[in-house]
Design a protein around this motif. Structure first.
Motif, PDB file in Angstrom:
ATOM      1  N   ARG A  28      14.561  47.958  31.151  1.00 16.89           N
ATOM      2  CA  ARG A  28      14.021  46.818  32.346  1.00 16.89           C
ATOM      3  C   ARG A  28      13.117  46.169  31.898  1.00 16.89           C
ATOM      4  NH1 ARG A  28      14.521  51.840  35.305  1.00 16.89           N
ATOM      5  NH2 ARG A  28      12.148  52.278  34.926  1.00 16.89           N
ATOM      6  N   ALA A  29      12.136  46.503  31.212  1.00 16.52           N
ATOM      7  CA  ALA A  29      10.797  45.669  30.823  1.00 16.52           C
ATOM      8  C   ALA A  29      11.588  44.554  29.901  1.00 16.52           C
ATOM      9  CB  ALA A  29      10.125  46.372  29.974  1.00 16.52           C
ATOM     10  N   ILE A  30      12.557  44.829  28.875  1.00 15.71           N
ATOM     11  CA  ILE A  30      12.754  43.889  27.998  1.00 15.71           C
ATOM     12  C   ILE A  30      13.714  42.705  28.701  1.00 15.71           C
ATOM     13  CG2 ILE A  30      14.067  43.322  25.937  1.00 15.71           C
ATOM     14  CD1 ILE A  30      12.860  45.917  25.116  1.00 15.71           C
ATOM     15  N   ARG A  31      14.662  43.155  29.543  1.00 15.65           N
ATOM     16  CA  ARG A  31      15.757  42.620  30.275  1.00 15.65           C
ATOM     17  C   ARG A  31      14.955  41.456  31.238  1.00 15.65           C
ATOM     18  NH1 ARG A  31      20.679  46.501  31.033  1.00 15.65           N
ATOM     19  NH2 ARG A  31      21.659  46.334  29.069  1.00 15.65           N
ATOM     20  N   ARG A  35       9.107  36.275  29.099  1.00 15.81           N
ATOM     21  CA  ARG A  35       8.156  35.934  28.194  1.00 15.81           C
ATOM     22  C   ARG A  35       8.765  36.040  26.595  1.00 15.81           C
ATOM     23  NH1 ARG A  35       6.044  39.023  31.723  1.00 15.81           N
ATOM     24  NH2 ARG A  35       5.913  40.913  30.724  1.00 15.81           N
ATOM     25  N   ILE A  36      10.035  36.503  26.583  1.00 17.92           N
ATOM     26  CA  ILE A  36      10.595  36.532  25.413  1.00 17.92           C
ATOM     27  C   ILE A  36      11.388  35.037  25.259  1.00 17.92           C
ATOM     28  CG2 ILE A  36      12.502  37.676  24.018  1.00 17.92           C
ATOM     29  CD1 ILE A  36      11.833  40.326  25.129  1.00 17.92           C
ATOM     30  N   GLU A  41      20.094  40.400  24.634  1.00 17.84           N
ATOM     31  CA  GLU A  41      21.222  41.266  24.865  1.00 17.84           C
ATOM     32  C   GLU A  41      20.563  42.735  24.444  1.00 17.84           C
ATOM     33  OE1 GLU A  41      25.239  42.558  23.173  1.00 17.84           O
ATOM     34  OE2 GLU A  41      25.433  40.488  24.097  1.00 17.84           O
ATOM     35  N   VAL A  42      20.587  43.577  25.301  1.00 22.22           N
ATOM     36  CA  VAL A  42      19.835  45.033  24.899  1.00 22.22           C
ATOM     37  C   VAL A  42      20.733  46.229  24.905  1.00 22.22           C
ATOM     38  CG1 VAL A  42      18.094  46.668  25.603  1.00 22.22           C
ATOM     39  CG2 VAL A  42      17.533  44.167  25.921  1.00 22.22           C
ATOM     40  N   PRO A 118       2.225  56.242  26.211  1.00 23.96           N
ATOM     41  CA  PRO A 118       2.908  55.191  26.919  1.00 23.96           C
ATOM     42  C   PRO A 118       2.489  53.519  26.688  1.00 23.96           C
ATOM     43  CG  PRO A 118       0.983  56.201  28.235  1.00 23.96           C
ATOM     44  CD  PRO A 118       1.231  56.890  26.928  1.00 23.96           C
ATOM     45  N   TRP A 119       3.219  52.963  26.833  1.00 29.28           N
ATOM     46  CA  TRP A 119       3.122  51.601  26.570  1.00 29.28           C
ATOM     47  C   TRP A 119       2.699  50.647  27.292  1.00 29.28           C
ATOM     48  CZ3 TRP A 119       8.064  53.393  26.991  1.00 29.28           C
ATOM     49  CH2 TRP A 119       8.818  52.738  28.017  1.00 29.28           C
ATOM     50  N   ASP A 120       2.028  49.556  26.942  1.00 25.89           N
ATOM     51  CA  ASP A 120       1.516  48.448  28.069  1.00 25.89           C
ATOM     52  C   ASP A 120       2.753  47.543  27.877  1.00 25.89           C
ATOM     53  OD1 ASP A 120       0.533  45.671  28.427  1.00 25.89           O
ATOM     54  OD2 ASP A 120      -1.348  46.759  28.750  1.00 25.89           O
ATOM     55  N   THR A 121       3.199  47.242  28.959  1.00 24.98           N
ATOM     56  CA  THR A 121       4.582  46.340  29.033  1.00 24.98           C
ATOM     57  C   THR A 121       4.162  44.954  28.395  1.00 24.98           C
ATOM     58  OG1 THR A 121       5.324  47.461  31.135  1.00 24.98           O
ATOM     59  CG2 THR A 121       6.314  45.358  30.641  1.00 24.98           C
TER      60      THR A 121
END
Length: 192
Positions: A28-31, A35-36, A41-42, A118-121
């Motif tokens: 969800r974060a990447i798709r 900003r990318i 495609e994931v 946990p990551w910071d998005t």
């Protein structure tokens, strides 16, 4: 700067984590990120073995893997992935911050980044974008070197086609030949 390259249709990102909910959140974060700087495609897998099988079938620009997984840990996966697709940029995403493991990952396996859970998005997206840009830059440099070699008669059409096929389907041109000229088909599972 959202620099686009006409010859690059999309970037392919492979995610591996044994926790399906983590994979869903990463997807969800990447798709969902504008900003990318490239269409992305994931694909995702909960198993390192399945991810490696997929890497034998398709090229990926970036691989993000968990460190601690049952069966095959992230360092083993990333080392095997480097053998299959050396130009795929590799990242680790882990809840652990052991310095020795980080050092092994960076120096021994050649990962680009060691990210924490946990990551910071925002930080995650920035690192994935950098990894995609780095991978595409490597591909662009390789393509330019190939074009130069072709223009100077150093690469023939057959080699050019072999490189194109290998880029599309990693491993397709790696055939083992017997002394009599026949193709050797291994019955052993290369993933075990």
């Amino acid at each position: 700067m959202n620099e686009r390259h006409d010859h690059i249709e999309l970037a392919r990102v492979l995610l591996v984590d044994d926790d399906a909910s983590v994979l869903a959140a990463l997807r969800r974060a990447i798709r969902g990120s504008a900003r990318i700087g490239f269409p992305v495609e994931v694909e995702s897998f909960t198993s390192g073995v399945e991810a490696l099988q997929r890497m034998h079938e398709h090229r990926f620009d970036v691989l993000v893997s968990d460190l601690r997984m049952p069966g095959m840990d992230g360092l083993t996966l990333l080392a095997a992935a480097a053998d299959i697709q050396p130009e795929c940029v590799r990242l680790i995403l882990s809840g652990e911050s052991d310095f020795g493991t980080m050092q092994t990952a960076v120096n021994g396996v050649g990962i680009m980044r060691y990210l924490t859970k946990p990551w910071d998005t925002e930080v995650l997206i920035r690192h994935v974008d950098e990894a995609v840009r780095h991978s595409l830059s490597q591909r662009r440099q390789r393509d330019q070197a190939t074009q130069w070699a072709v223009s100077h008669g150093q690469v023939d059409r057959a080699e050019l086609e072999r490189r194109r096929l290998e880029d599309l389907e990693p491993g397709i041109t790696k055939v083992e030949w017997a002394a009599d000229g026949s193709i050797v088909i291994s019955t052993a599972d290369p993933m075990v």
